[in-house]
Design a protein around this motif. Structure first.
Motif, short mmCIF file in Angstrom:
data_model
loop_
_atom_site.label_atom_id
_atom_site.label_comp_id
_atom_site.label_asym_id
_atom_site.label_seq_id
_atom_site.Cartn_x
_atom_site.Cartn_y
_atom_site.Cartn_z
N ALA A 108 -62.71 -50.22 -58.46
CA ALA A 108 -64.08 -49.89 -58.12
C ALA A 108 -65.01 -50.65 -59.20
O ALA A 108 -64.74 -50.87 -60.25
N CYS A 109 -66.23 -50.93 -58.57
CA CYS A 109 -67.15 -51.53 -59.65
C CYS A 109 -67.67 -50.42 -60.50
O CYS A 109 -67.59 -49.20 -60.09
N PRO A 110 -68.19 -50.80 -61.50
CA PRO A 110 -68.80 -49.96 -62.57
C PRO A 110 -70.02 -49.36 -62.08
O PRO A 110 -70.91 -48.53 -62.59
N SER A 111 -70.64 -49.70 -61.03
CA SER A 111 -72.21 -49.50 -60.52
C SER A 111 -73.16 -50.05 -61.42
O SER A 111 -72.85 -50.28 -62.61
N CYS A 112 -74.39 -50.41 -60.83
CA CYS A 112 -75.41 -50.95 -61.51
C CYS A 112 -76.66 -50.61 -60.67
O CYS A 112 -76.82 -49.58 -59.81
N GLY A 113 -77.85 -51.39 -61.12
CA GLY A 113 -78.91 -50.89 -60.52
C GLY A 113 -79.24 -51.24 -59.10
O GLY A 113 -79.89 -51.07 -58.17
N ARG A 114 -78.00 -52.05 -58.46
CA ARG A 114 -78.02 -52.54 -57.16
C ARG A 114 -77.47 -51.48 -56.11
O ARG A 114 -77.59 -51.52 -55.04
N ALA A 115 -76.65 -50.49 -56.86
CA ALA A 115 -75.97 -49.44 -55.77
C ALA A 115 -77.06 -48.54 -55.35
O ALA A 115 -77.91 -47.98 -56.07
N GLU A 116 -76.53 -48.27 -54.17
CA GLU A 116 -77.61 -47.12 -53.38
C GLU A 116 -76.42 -45.73 -53.32
O GLU A 116 -77.11 -45.10 -52.34
N MET A 142 -67.03 -50.66 -53.62
CA MET A 142 -67.83 -51.50 -54.32
C MET A 142 -69.62 -50.96 -54.10
O MET A 142 -69.75 -50.59 -52.86
N GLY A 143 -70.22 -50.86 -54.98
CA GLY A 143 -71.41 -50.21 -54.79
C GLY A 143 -72.48 -51.06 -54.14
O GLY A 143 -73.45 -50.26 -53.46
N CYS A 144 -72.51 -52.39 -53.84
CA CYS A 144 -73.32 -53.18 -53.10
C CYS A 144 -72.75 -54.18 -52.14
O CYS A 144 -71.83 -54.67 -52.82
N VAL A 145 -73.22 -54.46 -51.14
CA VAL A 145 -72.76 -55.59 -50.21
C VAL A 145 -73.36 -56.72 -50.91
O VAL A 145 -72.88 -57.93 -50.57
N VAL A 146 -74.40 -56.82 -51.78
CA VAL A 146 -74.97 -58.00 -52.28
C VAL A 146 -73.59 -58.81 -53.01
O VAL A 146 -73.34 -59.97 -52.65
N ASN A 147 -73.03 -58.20 -53.76
CA ASN A 147 -71.80 -58.71 -54.72
C ASN A 147 -70.68 -58.24 -54.44
O ASN A 147 -69.68 -58.90 -54.73
N GLY A 148 -70.55 -57.14 -53.90
CA GLY A 148 -69.06 -56.37 -53.92
C GLY A 148 -67.95 -57.05 -52.96
O GLY A 148 -66.79 -57.54 -53.65
N PRO A 149 -68.02 -57.55 -51.89
CA PRO A 149 -66.91 -58.26 -51.41
C PRO A 149 -66.63 -59.54 -51.86
O PRO A 149 -65.68 -60.02 -51.94
N GLY A 150 -67.44 -60.17 -52.74
CA GLY A 150 -67.36 -61.28 -53.29
C GLY A 150 -66.48 -61.25 -54.84
O GLY A 150 -65.41 -61.70 -55.22
N GLU A 151 -67.04 -60.13 -55.58
CA GLU A 151 -66.50 -59.58 -56.69
C GLU A 151 -65.05 -59.27 -56.37
O GLU A 151 -64.17 -59.14 -57.38
N ALA A 152 -64.62 -58.58 -55.17
CA ALA A 152 -63.46 -57.81 -55.06
C ALA A 152 -62.73 -58.68 -53.85
O ALA A 152 -61.85 -58.06 -53.07
S1 SF4 Z 1 -70.70 -54.37 -56.72
FE1 SF4 Z 1 -72.99 -54.36 -56.59
S2 SF4 Z 1 -73.60 -52.00 -57.61
FE2 SF4 Z 1 -71.27 -52.71 -57.94
S3 SF4 Z 1 -71.44 -53.56 -60.06
FE3 SF4 Z 1 -71.43 -55.21 -58.69
S4 SF4 Z 1 -73.73 -55.86 -58.09
FE4 SF4 Z 1 -73.76 -53.65 -59.18
#
Ligand code: SF4
Length: 259
Positions: A108-116, A142-152
């Motif tokens: 799981a992502c650590p969450s950040c200002g993008r997470a809703e 993942m907390g957001c669709v902006v970066n989540g699918p790419g990061e994971a």
């Molecule tokens: S996936 Fe989105 S909410 Fe989670 S750490 Fe990355 S940018 Fe932040």
């Protein structure tokens, strides 16, 4: 000297353990033992204490040596239920790629200002729902669709939140968009299908238009929060100013007002 006695009586089925409760001492002792003996080595940080500190100490020592190719068997010595010790050992071997994964690996992502969403809460719900199924897959929350699918994108399956919806993805490709309240249920349903049918079949069964919906949500989220959702620039400015003024920045200081 003990080994010489064993050799004298013709007993060679010997494994050596040089555990210590100090991690640096334990690592140094096993390195020396591996240079000195040909016998297999049993690794462990003894009297490591209760989790999480005990887990960290055990992992620091055992993983360091295993990564160097040192060690043949392992034991976590935790002040906890022995089942926890066995689970930790298994998970460490799986994480290092020394054992085939038998069960769930939830990241799981650590969450950040993008997470809703409450990433910790959703990840916990997903872990509880998926763990008992014993599915040998890696799942990402993942907390957001902006970066989540790419990061994971390395995960077999994942879900990313945004605009009150969950974006289900397989190997980084969006396959379905579901209401936020259905995120965990959708994840469990897809996990079972993925294990039963395989990745290619589930990618082929992706909802038409799911990727376009996710792209639209991503663009809307990005537009709403901009490229600096975590106020990094303001935080850097604040640190510079504080250092320049000679005072250390307070831990967890909020960004300047109006950002
Ligand atoms: S996936 Fe989105 S909410 Fe989670 S750490 Fe990355 S940018 Fe932040």
């Amino acid at each position: 000297m003990e080994l010489a006695y064993f050799e004298e009586v013709g007993f060679s089925d010997v494994k050596i353990s040089v555990k210590a409760s100090s991690v640096p001492l334990m690592i140094a002792a096993y390195r020396l033992a591996s240079e000195t003996f040909d016998h297999p080595l049993h690794l462990g940080v003894t009297e490591a204490g209760p989790p999480p500190a005990g887990l960290i100490k055990g992992t620091a020592g055992i993983a360091t040596l295993l990564a160097e190719g040192i060690g043949d068997t392992i034991r976590y010595s935790l002040t906890a239920d022995p089942v926890e010790e066995a689970r930790a050992g298994r998970q460490l071997l799986e994480a290092l790629g020394l054992r085939e994964r038998r069960g769930l690996d939830l990241i799981a992502c650590p969450s950040c200002g993008r997470a809703e969403i409450d990433v910790i809460g959703v990840a916990r719900q997903a872990q509880e729902a998926l763990e008992s199924l014993q599915l040998p897959i890696q799942v990402a929350v993942m907390g957001c669709v902006v970066n989540g699918p790419g990061e994971a994108r390395e995960a077999d399956l994942g879900i990313a939140a945004g605009r009150h919806r969950g974006h289900l993805f397989i190997k980084g490709q969006i396959v379905r968009v579901v209401p936020e309240d259905d995120m965990v249920a959708a994840l469990v349903e897809e996990a079972e299908k993925l294990v039963a049918e395989g990745i290619e079949a589930r990618l082929a069964a992706a909802d038409t238009g799911a990727q376009a919906e996710a792209d639209a949500d991503r663009a809307a989220l990005f537009a709403a929060k901009g490229p600096d959702a975590n106020h990094a620039a303001q935080r850097v400015d604040l640190i510079r100013k504080t250092v320049h003024d000679g005072a250390a920045p307070a831990v967890g200081s909020p960004p300047p007002a109006g950002t």
